[in-house]
Design an enzyme around this catalytic site. Structure first.
Site, PDB file in Angstrom:
ATOM      1  N   HIS A  28      31.086  16.360 -34.716  1.00 21.48           N
ATOM      2  CA  HIS A  28      30.386  16.120 -33.444  1.00 21.48           C
ATOM      3  C   HIS A  28      29.353  15.011 -33.586  1.00 21.48           C
ATOM      4  O   HIS A  28      29.135  14.231 -32.662  1.00 21.48           O
ATOM      5  CB  HIS A  28      29.646  17.390 -32.987  1.00 21.48           C
ATOM      6  CG  HIS A  28      30.491  18.337 -32.180  1.00 21.48           C
ATOM      7  ND1 HIS A  28      31.057  17.996 -30.976  1.00 21.48           N
ATOM      8  CD2 HIS A  28      30.834  19.628 -32.396  1.00 21.48           C
ATOM      9  CE1 HIS A  28      31.728  19.049 -30.484  1.00 21.48           C
ATOM     10  NE2 HIS A  28      31.613  20.044 -31.333  1.00 21.48           N
ATOM     11  N   GLY A  62      28.832  27.786 -34.003  1.00 24.33           N
ATOM     12  CA  GLY A  62      28.240  26.511 -34.380  1.00 24.33           C
ATOM     13  C   GLY A  62      27.901  25.700 -33.150  1.00 24.33           C
ATOM     14  O   GLY A  62      28.520  25.873 -32.090  1.00 24.33           O
ATOM     15  N   HIS A  82      33.606  20.809 -38.521  1.00 28.07           N
ATOM     16  CA  HIS A  82      33.733  20.651 -37.058  1.00 28.07           C
ATOM     17  C   HIS A  82      32.406  20.159 -36.466  1.00 28.07           C
ATOM     18  O   HIS A  82      32.397  19.241 -35.637  1.00 28.07           O
ATOM     19  CB  HIS A  82      34.145  22.016 -36.474  1.00 28.07           C
ATOM     20  CG  HIS A  82      34.177  22.091 -34.974  1.00 28.07           C
ATOM     21  ND1 HIS A  82      35.309  22.455 -34.276  1.00 28.07           N
ATOM     22  CD2 HIS A  82      33.211  21.890 -34.042  1.00 28.07           C
ATOM     23  CE1 HIS A  82      35.036  22.441 -32.963  1.00 28.07           C
ATOM     24  NE2 HIS A  82      33.771  22.119 -32.796  1.00 28.07           N
ATOM     25  N   GLU A  83      31.300  20.746 -36.912  1.00 27.79           N
ATOM     26  CA  GLU A  83      29.993  20.370 -36.350  1.00 27.79           C
ATOM     27  C   GLU A  83      29.571  18.964 -36.794  1.00 27.79           C
ATOM     28  O   GLU A  83      29.024  18.204 -35.996  1.00 27.79           O
ATOM     29  CB  GLU A  83      28.921  21.392 -36.733  1.00 27.79           C
ATOM     30  CG  GLU A  83      29.181  22.822 -36.264  1.00 27.79           C
ATOM     31  CD  GLU A  83      29.541  22.938 -34.786  1.00 27.79           C
ATOM     32  OE1 GLU A  83      29.061  22.119 -33.980  1.00 27.79           O
ATOM     33  OE2 GLU A  83      30.329  23.834 -34.435  1.00 27.79           O
ATOM     34  N   GLN A  88      25.903  18.214 -28.281  1.00 24.03           N
ATOM     35  CA  GLN A  88      26.469  19.132 -27.278  1.00 24.03           C
ATOM     36  C   GLN A  88      25.433  19.569 -26.237  1.00 24.03           C
ATOM     37  O   GLN A  88      25.797  20.083 -25.191  1.00 24.03           O
ATOM     38  CB  GLN A  88      27.071  20.374 -27.955  1.00 24.03           C
ATOM     39  CG  GLN A  88      28.329  20.059 -28.762  1.00 24.03           C
ATOM     40  CD  GLN A  88      28.905  21.307 -29.391  1.00 24.03           C
ATOM     41  OE1 GLN A  88      28.475  21.722 -30.471  1.00 24.03           O
ATOM     42  NE2 GLN A  88      29.856  21.936 -28.716  1.00 24.03           N
ATOM     43  N   CYS A 105      35.774  25.201 -29.182  1.00 23.95           N
ATOM     44  CA  CYS A 105      34.533  24.428 -29.103  1.00 23.95           C
ATOM     45  C   CYS A 105      33.793  24.823 -27.834  1.00 23.95           C
ATOM     46  O   CYS A 105      34.398  24.945 -26.770  1.00 23.95           O
ATOM     47  CB  CYS A 105      34.871  22.940 -29.078  1.00 23.95           C
ATOM     48  SG  CYS A 105      33.422  21.874 -29.016  1.00 23.95           S
ATOM     49  N   LEU A 106      32.483  25.003 -27.951  1.00 25.91           N
ATOM     50  CA  LEU A 106      31.693  25.388 -26.771  1.00 25.91           C
ATOM     51  C   LEU A 106      31.718  24.299 -25.698  1.00 25.91           C
ATOM     52  O   LEU A 106      31.466  24.586 -24.537  1.00 25.91           O
ATOM     53  CB  LEU A 106      30.249  25.708 -27.176  1.00 25.91           C
ATOM     54  CG  LEU A 106      30.078  26.955 -28.058  1.00 25.91           C
ATOM     55  CD1 LEU A 106      28.613  27.123 -28.452  1.00 25.91           C
ATOM     56  CD2 LEU A 106      30.594  28.203 -27.354  1.00 25.91           C
TER      57      LEU A 106
HETATM   58 ZN   LIG Z   1      32.508  21.892 -31.117  1.00 24.78          ZN
END
Ligand SMILES: [Zn+2]
Length: 173
Positions: A141, A46, A137-138, A51, A95-96
């Site tokens: 963000h 995701g 989660h997304e 991000q 998380c990226l």
């Molecule tokens: Zn994340």
């Protein structure tokens, strides 16, 4: 398509609420493609627009993890959780924007989400298990919230210090 650099925590852009998308044009479709390519390249399941420094309510995801599984890329514009199950689920999340760090987060096991596709068409779907965790989660963000915000303060601070060190090392390279 272009790979976009992913912002690493701590970054003020990862703590801000994003603006709704109101223009459904070719640029939005191209941005979505770039985000999917960036997510697959990372690799991740995701990615949210903030991000990559785009402060709009847009997320992409694909939770098909099995080797050889058919990809199921999804792009959700202006996504909103409209129902969540009482039943909870615990996943070890990553998380990226927080590479190499993981933590157990409890969230509703199922959620119903409304969103628009890249043409502006209204969509609604229920998500379960890993897909449900990922979509929550997304969407977090888009409200400036990270999975580490669910962890105990000590653990969150430790991860943040590690990321600050990691970013200093990256800057020196
Ligand atoms: Zn994340």
């Amino acid at each position: 398509m272009t790979l976009k650099p992913i912002l690493i925590h701590p970054d003020p852009r990862l703590k801000k609420a994003c603006d709704p998308v109101s223009t459904f044009d070719k640029e939005l479709a191209a941005l979505t493609d770039d985000m999917l390519e960036t997510m697959y390249d990372a690799p991740g399941i995701g990615l949210a627009a903030p991000q990559i420094g785009v402060m709009n309510r847009l997320i992409v995801m694909d939770c098909v993890k099995e080797e050889g599984g058919t990809p199921e890329p999804m792009a959700l514009v202006n996504p909103k959780v409209v129902w969540e199950s009482e039943e909870q689920n615990v996943y070890e999340e990553g998380c990226l924007s927080i590479p190499g760090q993981y933590g157990e987060v409890e969230r509703p096991k199922m959620v119903r989400v409304t969103w628009q596709d890249v043409t502006g068409a209204e969509k609604e779907q229920e998500f379960d298990a890993l897909w449900a965790t990922c979509v929550q989660h997304e969407i977090d963000h888009l409200d400036g919230k990270l999975f580490i915000d669910y962890l105990k303060p000590m653990r969150r601070q430790m991860i943040t210090r590690k990321m600050q060190k990691y970013k200093r090392e990256l800057a020196r390279e």
